[in-house]
Enzyme design. Structure first.
Site, PDB file in Angstrom:
ATOM      1  N   ASP A 198       7.795 -25.739  -3.406  1.00 44.46           N
ATOM      2  CA  ASP A 198       7.782 -24.724  -4.535  1.00 44.46           C
ATOM      3  C   ASP A 198       8.906 -25.274  -5.820  1.00 44.46           C
ATOM      4  OD1 ASP A 198       6.914 -22.406  -5.735  1.00 44.46           O
ATOM      5  OD2 ASP A 198       8.628 -21.259  -4.981  1.00 44.46           O
ATOM      6  N   CYS A 249     -13.928  -6.266   0.843  1.00 47.34           N
ATOM      7  CA  CYS A 249     -12.666  -5.462   0.735  1.00 47.34           C
ATOM      8  C   CYS A 249     -11.956  -6.018  -0.515  1.00 47.34           C
ATOM      9  CB  CYS A 249     -11.820  -6.188   1.757  1.00 47.34           C
ATOM     10  SG  CYS A 249      -9.967  -5.546   1.754  1.00 47.34           S
ATOM     11  N   CYS A 293      -6.388  -5.156  -1.919  1.00 45.80           N
ATOM     12  CA  CYS A 293      -5.430  -5.719  -3.030  1.00 45.80           C
ATOM     13  C   CYS A 293      -5.464  -5.383  -4.310  1.00 45.80           C
ATOM     14  CB  CYS A 293      -5.343  -7.160  -2.757  1.00 45.80           C
ATOM     15  SG  CYS A 293      -6.707  -8.193  -3.248  1.00 45.80           S
ATOM     16  N   CYS A 334       2.165  -8.392 -13.453  1.00 45.81           N
ATOM     17  CA  CYS A 334       2.695  -8.594 -12.401  1.00 45.81           C
ATOM     18  C   CYS A 334       4.224  -7.864 -12.185  1.00 45.81           C
ATOM     19  CB  CYS A 334       2.427  -9.852 -11.611  1.00 45.81           C
ATOM     20  SG  CYS A 334       2.734 -10.198 -10.073  1.00 45.81           S
ATOM     21  N   CYS A 356       0.287  -6.024  -2.809  1.00 42.64           N
ATOM     22  CA  CYS A 356      -1.010  -6.628  -2.589  1.00 42.64           C
ATOM     23  C   CYS A 356      -1.286  -7.307  -1.222  1.00 42.64           C
ATOM     24  CB  CYS A 356      -1.499  -7.426  -3.708  1.00 42.64           C
ATOM     25  SG  CYS A 356      -0.500  -9.166  -3.902  1.00 42.64           S
ATOM     26  N   CYS A 374      -3.412  -6.063   2.907  1.00 44.15           N
ATOM     27  CA  CYS A 374      -4.499  -7.019   3.324  1.00 44.15           C
ATOM     28  C   CYS A 374      -4.891  -6.758   4.931  1.00 44.15           C
ATOM     29  CB  CYS A 374      -3.995  -8.556   2.996  1.00 44.15           C
ATOM     30  SG  CYS A 374      -5.447  -9.799   3.765  1.00 44.15           S
TER      31      CYS A 374
END
Length: 355
Positions: free
Chosen positions: A136, A193, A196, A216, A246, A250
């Site tokens: 990252d 589904c 989210c 967001c 979100c 799940c």
């Protein structure tokens, strides 16, 4: 030769598990050709907000070979951070600030990079070649590469979903000049589904598999440096660093056991006491020195005192708790414009609610 490559891949997987990685896979360097096109479309729509570096590194981010021409294989690793605590436990406690699960313990960059370097050293000793490690901190398309390497698939929230670990995986990558046997992609699907999508407080997931970062809450509370747009402030609620909504809803998370790294008082991702249930009153009183002392070694440190106090002020305004008014009043003339703006908004909201 192929048999030797498969044996090396098997040994590599075993060593990765020994070092603490919960998920492992290998992809060819050109295994995610569609990622660059999707990135270009996303940037063209302006969905990256003021994350300018996303546009500046677009050409290098588009594919592994654009970043390093000699790379032949990409080893993708996942580290589970499946929580022991309910990620949404503070939603009904407005005087408490909610911190994203991934930031409750030690900074994952430091923890995972050490493991990646150890695995990379093992690989070079065992088979030679050159390596580069990433967690990252470089223009790497971790999620498409992780999908190509068989770790899971990108769900409708655009994050990786694993059959074994749900939505709770830190991703790291090792680029190598070696030709390694690619792992098989694992079939996975979100089916019908849309939990989210409907759970997102600000509607940032405006269509399945499509995220607008500008809306967001994770972006707004972490990456965005200025005043938070007024239209999103109420929806932020008491989230002061990131948002797990979100991910938390799940259904695949029911297969995710609490991460081994959480076990024991010395686990690197063990929630820190000061972040488990931080009081907004305490956060509003932080100066720069206090902030640095409290959040040393935490991912939260990267946003600095001003952004955190700005977020805490927004949360205080949403709380409707009159006892927070004096702390907000002390911030209306803060040296940071975004903090002062948030404090004035929050104070007006509390005063109006008290009438």
């Amino acid at each position: 030769m192929a048999e030797l490559a498969e044996t090396l891949a098997e040994k590599l997987a075993a060593e990765a598990a020994r070092l603490g990685f919960a998920s492992f896979g290998i992809a060819a360097a050109d295994a995610a050709p569609e990622a660059g096109r999707r990135l270009a479309d996303w940037l063209a729509d302006g969905r990256h907000g003021d994350m300018i570096w996303m546009a500046e590194t677009q050409s290098r981010r588009a594919s592994p070979r654009a970043l390093w021409a000699d790379v032949r294989s990409v080893i993708m690793l996942g580290t589970s951070y499946a929580p022991t605590l309910d990620p949404l436990r503070h939603m009904a406690h407005s005087e408490i600030g909610a911190v994203s699960v991934y930031a409750l313990g030690a900074d994952y960059h430091d923890v995972i990079k050490k493991r990646l370097k150890a695995l990379a050293r093992w690989l070079v000793t065992e088979a030679g070649g050159e390596v580069k490690v990433f967690v990252d901190t470089a223009p790497v398309m971790e999620k498409p590469l992780a999908e190509a390497a068989g770790l899971g698939w990108q769900g409708k929230h655009t994050n990786l979903v694993s059959r074994s670990h749900g939505s709770w995986l830190f991703l790291g990558a090792i680029y190598t000049t070696l030709d390694l046997t690619p792992s098989a992609r694992r079939a996975g699907s979100c089916g019908s589904c849309a939990a989210c999508v409907t759970a997102c407080p600000t509607g940032a997931i405006d269509a399945p598999y499509r995220l607008d970062a500008r809306k967001c809450i994770s972006y707004l509370t972490i990456e965005h440096k200025g005043p938070i747009p007024p239209e999103y402030r109420a929806a932020i609620g008491n989230r002061i660093y990131g948002c797990d909504d979100c991910l938390a809803v799940c259904p695949w998370n029911r297969f995710a056991a609490a991460a081994a790294d959480f076990k024991g008082a010395d686990g690197p991702f063990q929630p820190r006491a000061e972040l488990t249930a931080p009081r907004l009153a305490d956060l509003l009183a932080l100066d720069d020195a206090d902030f640095r002392a409290v959040f040393a070694g935490s991912p939260v440190k990267r946003i600095g005192r001003n952004r955190l106090v700005r977020n805490a002020a927004i949360a205080a305004g949403n709380s409707g708790v009159p006892a927070l008014a004096p702390a907000l009043a002390r911030l209306v003339d803060d040296e940071d414009d975004a903090v002062a703006d948030a404090a004035r908004w929050a104070l007006a909201r509390i005063v109006e609610g008290a009438r």
